[in-house]
Design a protein around this motif. Structure first.
Motif, PDB file in Angstrom:
ATOM      1  N   SER A  78      13.624  42.456  17.974  1.00 50.07           N
ATOM      2  CA  SER A  78      13.195  43.689  17.307  1.00 50.07           C
ATOM      3  C   SER A  78      14.389  44.487  16.796  1.00 50.07           C
ATOM      4  CB  SER A  78      12.362  44.551  18.251  1.00 50.07           C
ATOM      5  OG  SER A  78      13.153  45.045  19.321  1.00 50.07           O
ATOM      6  N   LYS A  79      15.533  44.307  17.444  1.00 44.93           N
ATOM      7  CA  LYS A  79      16.748  44.998  17.013  1.00 44.93           C
ATOM      8  C   LYS A  79      17.675  44.084  16.222  1.00 44.93           C
ATOM      9  CE  LYS A  79      16.796  48.225  20.917  1.00 44.93           C
ATOM     10  NZ  LYS A  79      17.571  48.733  22.081  1.00 44.93           N
ATOM     11  N   LYS A  80      17.273  42.837  16.067  1.00 51.91           N
ATOM     12  CA  LYS A  80      18.095  41.845  15.370  1.00 51.91           C
ATOM     13  C   LYS A  80      19.510  41.822  15.957  1.00 51.91           C
ATOM     14  CE  LYS A  80      17.010  43.529  11.325  1.00 51.91           C
ATOM     15  NZ  LYS A  80      17.030  43.753   9.861  1.00 51.91           N
ATOM     16  N   THR A  81      19.548  41.761  17.267  1.00 50.24           N
ATOM     17  CA  THR A  81      20.818  41.819  17.980  1.00 50.24           C
ATOM     18  C   THR A  81      20.852  40.794  19.094  1.00 50.24           C
ATOM     19  OG1 THR A  81      21.046  44.193  17.497  1.00 50.24           O
ATOM     20  CG2 THR A  81      22.380  43.321  19.286  1.00 50.24           C
ATOM     21  N   MET A  82      22.015  40.210  19.276  1.00 54.15           N
ATOM     22  CA  MET A  82      22.269  39.267  20.365  1.00 54.15           C
ATOM     23  C   MET A  82      23.298  39.893  21.300  1.00 54.15           C
ATOM     24  SD  MET A  82      23.886  35.421  20.186  1.00 54.15           S
ATOM     25  CE  MET A  82      25.344  35.981  19.322  1.00 54.15           C
ATOM     26  N   TYR A  83      23.205  39.529  22.578  1.00 56.77           N
ATOM     27  CA  TYR A  83      24.098  40.097  23.575  1.00 56.77           C
ATOM     28  C   TYR A  83      24.759  39.003  24.396  1.00 56.77           C
ATOM     29  CZ  TYR A  83      21.139  44.114  22.525  1.00 56.77           C
ATOM     30  OH  TYR A  83      20.439  45.096  21.876  1.00 56.77           O
ATOM     31  N   LEU A  84      25.877  39.362  24.984  1.00 56.57           N
ATOM     32  CA  LEU A  84      26.517  38.505  25.976  1.00 56.57           C
ATOM     33  C   LEU A  84      26.989  39.406  27.104  1.00 56.57           C
ATOM     34  CD1 LEU A  84      27.360  35.562  26.657  1.00 56.57           C
ATOM     35  CD2 LEU A  84      29.639  36.176  25.819  1.00 56.57           C
ATOM     36  N   ARG A  85      26.313  39.296  28.227  1.00 55.74           N
ATOM     37  CA  ARG A  85      26.725  40.042  29.403  1.00 55.74           C
ATOM     38  C   ARG A  85      27.697  39.178  30.174  1.00 55.74           C
ATOM     39  NH1 ARG A  85      27.306  45.117  31.554  1.00 55.74           N
ATOM     40  NH2 ARG A  85      27.437  44.942  33.839  1.00 55.74           N
ATOM     41  N   MET A  86      28.884  39.700  30.434  1.00 61.13           N
ATOM     42  CA  MET A  86      29.927  38.939  31.106  1.00 61.13           C
ATOM     43  C   MET A  86      30.299  39.647  32.403  1.00 61.13           C
ATOM     44  SD  MET A  86      32.333  37.887  27.853  1.00 61.13           S
ATOM     45  CE  MET A  86      32.864  39.564  27.544  1.00 61.13           C
ATOM     46  N   SER A 116      33.238  43.754  34.250  1.00 53.26           N
ATOM     47  CA  SER A 116      32.147  43.306  33.383  1.00 53.26           C
ATOM     48  C   SER A 116      32.250  43.942  32.008  1.00 53.26           C
ATOM     49  CB  SER A 116      30.792  43.677  34.001  1.00 53.26           C
ATOM     50  OG  SER A 116      30.607  43.059  35.252  1.00 53.26           O
ATOM     51  N   LEU A 117      31.717  43.251  31.040  1.00 54.25           N
ATOM     52  CA  LEU A 117      31.573  43.766  29.686  1.00 54.25           C
ATOM     53  C   LEU A 117      30.278  43.238  29.100  1.00 54.25           C
ATOM     54  CD1 LEU A 117      35.108  43.292  28.050  1.00 54.25           C
ATOM     55  CD2 LEU A 117      33.998  45.479  28.557  1.00 54.25           C
ATOM     56  N   ARG A 118      29.732  43.964  28.146  1.00 53.59           N
ATOM     57  CA  ARG A 118      28.605  43.451  27.389  1.00 53.59           C
ATOM     58  C   ARG A 118      28.960  43.475  25.905  1.00 53.59           C
ATOM     59  NH1 ARG A 118      22.418  45.548  26.422  1.00 53.59           N
ATOM     60  NH2 ARG A 118      23.510  47.022  25.063  1.00 53.59           N
ATOM     61  N   LEU A 119      28.921  42.313  25.313  1.00 55.39           N
ATOM     62  CA  LEU A 119      29.152  42.188  23.882  1.00 55.39           C
ATOM     63  C   LEU A 119      27.822  42.231  23.147  1.00 55.39           C
ATOM     64  CD1 LEU A 119      31.770  39.282  23.829  1.00 55.39           C
ATOM     65  CD2 LEU A 119      32.144  41.741  24.188  1.00 55.39           C
ATOM     66  N   SER A 120      27.875  42.775  21.954  1.00 53.00           N
ATOM     67  CA  SER A 120      26.691  42.818  21.093  1.00 53.00           C
ATOM     68  C   SER A 120      27.030  42.217  19.740  1.00 53.00           C
ATOM     69  CB  SER A 120      26.214  44.262  20.903  1.00 53.00           C
ATOM     70  OG  SER A 120      25.890  44.874  22.132  1.00 53.00           O
ATOM     71  N   CYS A 121      26.042  41.641  19.121  1.00 52.58           N
ATOM     72  CA  CYS A 121      26.188  41.095  17.777  1.00 52.58           C
ATOM     73  C   CYS A 121      24.976  41.521  16.976  1.00 52.58           C
ATOM     74  CB  CYS A 121      26.294  39.581  17.828  1.00 52.58           C
ATOM     75  SG  CYS A 121      26.358  38.788  16.206  1.00 52.58           S
ATOM     76  N   PRO A 139      41.123  36.390  33.978  1.00 47.79           N
ATOM     77  CA  PRO A 139      42.144  36.446  32.922  1.00 47.79           C
ATOM     78  C   PRO A 139      41.973  35.340  31.880  1.00 47.79           C
ATOM     79  CG  PRO A 139      43.145  36.879  35.046  1.00 47.79           C
ATOM     80  CD  PRO A 139      41.727  36.492  35.325  1.00 47.79           C
ATOM     81  N   GLU A 140      41.494  34.196  32.299  1.00 53.73           N
ATOM     82  CA  GLU A 140      41.299  33.094  31.352  1.00 53.73           C
ATOM     83  C   GLU A 140      40.134  33.324  30.402  1.00 53.73           C
ATOM     84  OE1 GLU A 140      41.574  32.882  34.684  1.00 53.73           O
ATOM     85  OE2 GLU A 140      40.261  31.296  35.484  1.00 53.73           O
ATOM     86  N   ASP A 141      39.373  34.375  30.605  1.00 59.05           N
ATOM     87  CA  ASP A 141      38.325  34.745  29.659  1.00 59.05           C
ATOM     88  C   ASP A 141      38.883  35.549  28.483  1.00 59.05           C
ATOM     89  OD1 ASP A 141      36.198  35.331  32.467  1.00 59.05           O
ATOM     90  OD2 ASP A 141      36.147  33.603  31.115  1.00 59.05           O
ATOM     91  N   THR A 142      40.151  35.898  28.560  1.00 55.77           N
ATOM     92  CA  THR A 142      40.778  36.652  27.476  1.00 55.77           C
ATOM     93  C   THR A 142      40.738  35.849  26.179  1.00 55.77           C
ATOM     94  OG1 THR A 142      42.248  37.876  28.948  1.00 55.77           O
ATOM     95  CG2 THR A 142      42.953  37.634  26.655  1.00 55.77           C
TER      96      THR A 142
END
Length: 116
Positions: free
Chosen positions: A76-84, A16-21, A89-92
């Motif tokens: 409130s943090k002006k942030t978006m996330y993507l929890r994966m 798993s990974l969590r991306l932030s923007c 491998p095809e998500d690379t």
């Protein structure tokens, strides 16, 4: 408006990974009006939509992301996330975030590498 995506990295399949923007130079009342989205671009392929979330919190997912990825935002943090989860491998790909108002704003991308 500036978008900074981070949180990518190297992970084994099934991990798993969590991306932030994070969105800079946008006041709160403007940020909440943005529709936000995550895109990705794998080597040799076109950029594709992964997931989107409106200012009201309505979400949509690409078929490949359904059941594994979760998009969210913290206004409130002006942030978006993507929890994966359950990464394959095809998500690379390089993952990009986008904010949409009268025009599109793009972040610089963050690389996700999933090993088999």
């Amino acid at each position: 408006v500036q978008l900074q995506a981070y949180g990518g990295g190297f992970v084994q399949a099934g991990g798993s990974l969590r991306l932030s923007c994070a969105v800079a130079r946008a006041i709160f009342s403007v940020f909440i009006s943005y529709d936000m989205a995550w895109y990705r671009q794998a080597p040799g392929k076109e950029r594709e939509l992964v997931a989107s979330i409106t200012g009201a919190g309505v979400v949509e997912y690409a078929e490949s992301a359904k059941g594994r990825f979760t998009i969210s935002r913290d206004n409130s943090k002006k942030t978006m996330y993507l929890r994966m989860n359950s990464l394959k491998p095809e998500d690379t790909a390089v993952y990009y975030c986008k904010a949409k108002s009268s025009r599109d704003y793009w972040g610089q991308g963050t690389l996700v590498t999933v090993s088999s």
